[in-house]
Design an enzyme around this catalytic site. Structure first.
Site, mmCIF file in Angstrom:
data_model
loop_
_atom_site.group_PDB
_atom_site.id
_atom_site.type_symbol
_atom_site.label_atom_id
_atom_site.label_comp_id
_atom_site.label_asym_id
_atom_site.label_seq_id
_atom_site.Cartn_x
_atom_site.Cartn_y
_atom_site.Cartn_z
ATOM 1 N N HIS A 1 0.826 -1.205 0.000
ATOM 2 C CA HIS A 1 0.000 0.000 0.000
ATOM 3 C C HIS A 1 0.867 1.265 0.000
ATOM 4 O O HIS A 1 0.664 2.187 -0.799
ATOM 5 C CB HIS A 1 -0.910 -0.036 1.240
ATOM 6 N N CYS B 1 -7.741 22.767 -15.708
ATOM 7 C CA CYS B 1 -6.701 23.057 -14.717
ATOM 8 C C CYS B 1 -6.759 22.118 -13.514
ATOM 9 O O CYS B 1 -6.110 22.359 -12.513
ATOM 10 C CB CYS B 1 -6.785 24.507 -14.267
HETATM 11 C C1 PEP Z 1 -10.485 21.849 -9.585
HETATM 12 O O1 PEP Z 1 -11.486 21.745 -8.905
HETATM 13 O O2 PEP Z 1 -10.202 21.059 -10.497
HETATM 14 C C2 PEP Z 1 -9.531 22.936 -9.347
HETATM 15 C C3 PEP Z 1 -8.509 23.148 -10.148
HETATM 16 O O3 PEP Z 1 -9.709 23.667 -8.239
HETATM 17 P P1 PEP Z 1 -9.236 23.212 -6.787
HETATM 18 O O4 PEP Z 1 -8.464 21.968 -6.948
HETATM 19 O O5 PEP Z 1 -8.435 24.319 -6.258
HETATM 20 O O6 PEP Z 1 -10.525 23.043 -6.103
#
Ligand code: PEP
Ligand code: MG
Length: 976
Positions: free
Chosen positions: A440, A834
């Protein structure tokens, strides 16, 4: 028959028109080397038309011409009593896997053995007889099997085992002739009587095997080559080396040679580069030729016999570093052996991880007590203070974070379980003593990019661990090194790490080459500090796709100011606290924009729920009380009052609660402070003639009404909400600045937002898919808790992998829908992703197909994403039968670079954070061109001036009834 025997040597290749299929694998290999004019041992191939039919032939006559030529080149004669040439026989089928060992030392018979021993010594000669016998026993065994002579099989097997054992020992038990006598009864009649008889008998037996072996009968050839020995007199040697350093990739040969030694167990070798310069030159030439041919690092074995150097064997090297491969590819490219596409296509993106992370500086650990060995769970180097439980480690982490202390921690446990994932996530590494590579701890560590080592000899007693003589207490610093090549080590103490040197490792040149192949689709970085952004630029990022502003508030000097703001009773108090934060934020943005001069920087307004900033333990709480008490003229709060506020802000489902734009609806002054800070920073840089392209991003939007209000403001029943557009205008007016190009967009991280993307796009110039939250909200799976039950789900096959790593099909569908609806409403809508998914090739391929413009990921992942993008482009181009033509990357920066403006601006202050020398040369002209754009704000501003205008809905899109015109103030710049 003679036409079925093909001679080859360094100077003579197999005749034109010969069907290479008839030479078998090994025969073809010999032919290829002859083509390269390498100093291979001369020899001949009995092709597959003849190899199975030697039984009736006068073999001696047939092979004589080839043998004569070989004798001449090697300088020895077959059967010569004083200086006998010996031969090896290689069965060469067309199948990739041959069942037959190479058969050595034919020609070692009663008439030649004493001559041979006079060169190599009696003991060695006896050993070589054993090798000859073992090879021949393999042939006899196979024949007994094929001819169903079951009785003889056992006898032969027993002899084979006996010979095997004798070969392991350094000292032969009998002399060479006695060994011949001892094994003569297992060999064909007369086998040791003379060299010539022996060879003829051997070839006929091998031929019979091929004839009887159904699988081989049709297409197996026989290759014959001389034997040479590295201990054959004073001017002999043997050695093995890599064509270059397999770790650093440096072009120098790496390996050893053995003077007057040959296949000797435990013999001491010398650095191959110290061999006589004449030989070194020859070996280097061979190395380059082979690298050029195979386009990879090769391992080479050679023998020098009586001043003649022979290439014995060369093969692929599996254990080599990414850096070594990159260096080789760049060298090959520089010498025009391979083109850019080949270089870029030859490295799997994930392999770049290996040169993006630090390694231990071995000179810093010389005095530290250490132990070595262990099972590598996840490679890399980690330093940290040791904690023996998840709770203890998480506590230590929070404390360190709050006090701005060293947050590097290492989890030490017998084994880890689901509940320990949280600790592994924040730790630098895990040291455990149960399991192995698939334990793990190892699996999770690899998943999170952490280091993991399993030391089965470690004993843990409470808050202490011991490994051999090393004893480790809670809080002690240890360093773990789990190298890709070599033995893992643990040191008690703090080592120095050598930061990766992208320039030296060839990474920067490799990235530059990859970028040349890049299309529209590009990569940005998730980055919130100038240092990180500098790194991202160096690694090829085209911009910042996500600056998580909440990260800026966790800094030591700010945390209590934001807490003060959160605990404020009234808007006035909140505004006062925010006023303290604003200059800090301005500085943050100024630094980021400056580093990224000319490139887009997406700043996400505050997303985290407020309670996340509040104290989590008694020490933090006390620090806050002290801070609040120290404020001059401010109302004092008791511990109980503060605690009551903290309790009141507690949420049951904070990730679905009061966060993101929802906070801005309740507390508009927070976003106002951030937006002001963004524009104050941007206009300050505009004054310095540095091009700035801010993109303001609103998080966790679920419908267009939220976004519309945050962008354009709202007046309703005595309440007025100031939107971003108006805030920008007021900052601009205060500063007397000229309008600057900026964008407003939103994250798409809720299914509702994805489905209503058409409406939302009217108020957003860009979408950035926050796939962490989008996965969480689509699947109803908490990203923080899923790890604890993922193993069960995986075990029962209820899920295909980790949806937080590879995009789930339903999430993909939502992205597709959002792209279609969003782009229909606003055709020039920019779209990126993102979430943490952004650096994985399989997700990137989807993003490219779905029509996104970029992915954004952590700086260290930028090269990986960049390489994935380019490889996908190359793959698509190859499938469509076209050559890749570089397309313009459609970022603002790229457009600016394409249009040189009147005045030159300043170059970015970037690369200073990293080793200055590591700054890519290419960055300069780009930055210059970008900043030129800043020098011409007039033209730009007219065109771009912000999100101050809702998109004209595409013809088909309905105009929502509630859509009002944007605030009058904005109309001037917004509407033409
Ligand atoms: C997401 O939700 O994919 C994002 C980039 O924002 P965070 O991870 O900061 O919530
Ligand atoms: Mg999110």
């Amino acid at each position: 028959m003679k036409e079925n025997i093909h001679f080859f040597s360094q100077n003579e290749t197999v005749k034109k028109g010969v069907d290479l299929e008839k030479l078998g694998q090994r025969g073809r290999q010999a032919y290829e080397f002859a083509e390269l004019a390498l100093p291979i041992l001369p020899g001949f191939i009995i092709d597959s038309d003849l190899a199975a039919k030697l039984g009736e032939e006068k073999v001696g006559d047939l092979i004589r011409p080839g043998l004569r030529k070989a004798e001449e080149l090697v300088g020895k004669s077959f059967g010569d009593a004083k200086n006998p040439l010996l031969l090896k026989i290689v069965v060469s089928p067309n199948l990739a896997i041959s069942n037959y060992p190479t058969l050595h030392n034919f020609g070692l018979a009663k008439d030649t053995v004493s001559g041979f021993a006079s060169w190599v010594g009696d003991n060695f000669a006896a050993h070589e007889v054993l090798f000859l016998v073992r090879g021949m026993l393999a042939v006899e065994l196979r024949l007994a099997e094929l001819e169903s002579r079951a009785k003889e099989l056992d006898k032969l097997k027993a002899a084979d085992i006996e010979v095997g054992k004798a070969l392991v020992s350094d000292k032969a038990t009998k002399d060479a002739e006695a060994l011949m006598d001892a094994y003569a009864s297992y060999m064909p009649e007369g086998f040791f009587s003379s060299a010539a008889a022996q060879f003829e008998l051997a070839l006929k037996r091998v031929s019979r095997v091929i004839a009887l072996d159904e699988q081989d009968a049709e297409d197996t050839a026989i290759l014959v080559q001389p034997m040479v020995y590295g201990n054959y007199g004073k001017s002999s040697a043997s050695g093995a080396f890599y064509t270059r350093d397999i770790v650093s990739g440096a072009g120098k040969l790496q390996g050893e040679y053995y003077q007057e030694r040959f296949n000797e167990i435990g013999a001491e070798g010398k650095d191959i580069n110290a061999i006589d310069p004449g030989y070194l030159k020859e070996l280097e030439k061979i190395a380059r030729k082979l690298e050029d041919k195979h386009r990879e690092i090769r391992q080479i074995r050679f023998t020098i016999e009586n001043k003649k150097l022979w290439l014995i064997e060369q093969r692929q090297v599996l254990a080599k570093s990414t850096q070594a491969d990159i260096k080789l590819l760049l060298d090959l490219n520089a010498r025009k052996i391979v083109d850019d596409e080949f270089v870029v296509g030859s490295i799997a993106p994930g392999r770049l991880n290996e040169i993006l992370h630090p390694v231990v500086n071995l000179s810093s650990v010389k005095k530290l007590p250490s132990v070595s060995g262990g099972i590598a769970g996840a490679p890399g180097a980690a330093i940290g203070r040791v904690y023996f439980s998840t709770e203890a480690l998480l506590d230590a982490y929070r404390n360190a974070k709050q006090k701005g202390e060293d947050k590097r921690l290492i989890l030490v446990m017998p084994a880890t379980f689901a509940e320990d994932v949280k600790a592994i996530e924040v730790a630098t590494g895990v040291l455990s003593c149960e399991g192995g590579y698939s334990a793990h701890a190892s699996v999770v560590a690899r998943q999170y990019g952490k280091v993991s080592l399993v030391k089965t000899d470690m004993k843990i007693h409470g808050n202490k661990a011991s490994i051999a003589s090393l004893s480790i207490k809670e809080g002690d610093y240890i360093t773990i090194n789990v190298p890709y090549y070599g033995e893992p080590q643990v040191w008690l103490g703090k080592a120095d790490l050598i930061e990766p040197d992208p320039k030296d490792s060839g990474l920067l040149d490799f990235i530059a080459m990859a970028k040349k192949q890049m299309g529209h689709f590009h990569v940005r970085a998730n980055s919130d500090s100038p240092r990180d952004a500098t790194m991202a630029l160096l690694f090829g990022a085209e911009g910042i796709g996500l600056c998580r502003t909440e990260h800026m508030f966790f800094l030591d000097k700010r945390i209590n100011v934001i807490r003060e703001m959160i605990l404020s009773d009234s808007k006035e108090e909140r505004v006062k606290a925010l006023a303290k934060l604003q200059p800090m934020q301005r500085e943050d943005f100024y630094g980021l924009f400056k580093v990224m001069a000319g490139k887009e920087v997406t700043i996400r307004l505050l997303d985290a729920p407020l309670h996340e900033f509040l104290p989590h333990n008694a020490t933090e709480l006390q620090a806050l009380i002290d801070y609040m008490d120290a404020r001059k003229g401010a109302k004092k709060l008791t511990k109980a009052e503060i605690q009551a506020r903290i309790d009141a802000l507690e949420e049951f489902n904070p990730m679905l609660g009061h966060r993101g734009c929802r906070i801005a609806v309740s507390y508009p002054e927070i976003y106002e402070m951030q937006v002001r800070a963004i524009f104050e920073a941007a206009y300050a840089l505009q004054k310095e003639k540095i091009a700035v392209h801010p993109e303001i991003m609103v998080p966790i939007v679920m419908n267009y009404r939220e976004l519309k209000q945050i962008v354009y403001g709202k007046k309703i029943e005595g309440h007025a909400y100031q939107g971003i557009v108006a805030i920008e205008e007021s900052v601009r007016a205060e500063l007397g600045a000229k309008p600057l190009a900026y964008k407003i967009g939103t994250m798409i991280e809720l299914p509702a937002a994805a489905l209503s993307a058409g409406e939302i796009a009217r108020y957003a110039q860009f979408f950035s898919f926050g796939t962490n939250d989008l996965t969480q909200t689509t699947l109803g799976l908490s990203r923080d808790d899923f790890n604890s039950f993922m193993p069960d789900y995986t075990m029962y096959d209820l899920i295909d992998g980790n949806p937080f790593a590879v995009l789930d099909p339903r999430v993909r569908e939502l992205i597709d829908i959002a792209v279609k609806r969003g782009s229909a409403a606003r055709p020039d809508l920019a779209k990126g992703l993102c979430g943490e998914h952004g650096a994985r090739p399989e997700n990137i391929r989807f993003c490219m197909d779905a029509g996104l413009n970029y992915v954004s990921c952590s700086s260290y992942s930028v090269p990986i994403a960049l390489l994935s993008i380019v490889q996908i482009e190359l793959d698509k181009a190859a499938k469509e039968g076209r050559k890749l033509v570089q397309k313009e990357i459609r970022t603002v920066a790229a457009k600016a670079a394409a249009k040189p403006a009147a005045k030159a601006g300043k170059a970015p202050a970037s690369e200073k954070v990293l080793k200055a020398s590591a700054a890519p040369k290419a960055a300069k002209p780009e930055a210059k061109a970008a900043s030129k754009k800043a020098a011409a704000p007039k033209a730009a501003s007219k065109k771009v001036a912000a999100a101050d205008k809702p998109a004209k809905a595409a013809k088909t899109a309905e105009k929502p009834a509630s859509e009002k015109e944007p605030a009058a103030k904005t109309a001037k710049t917004a509407k033409k």
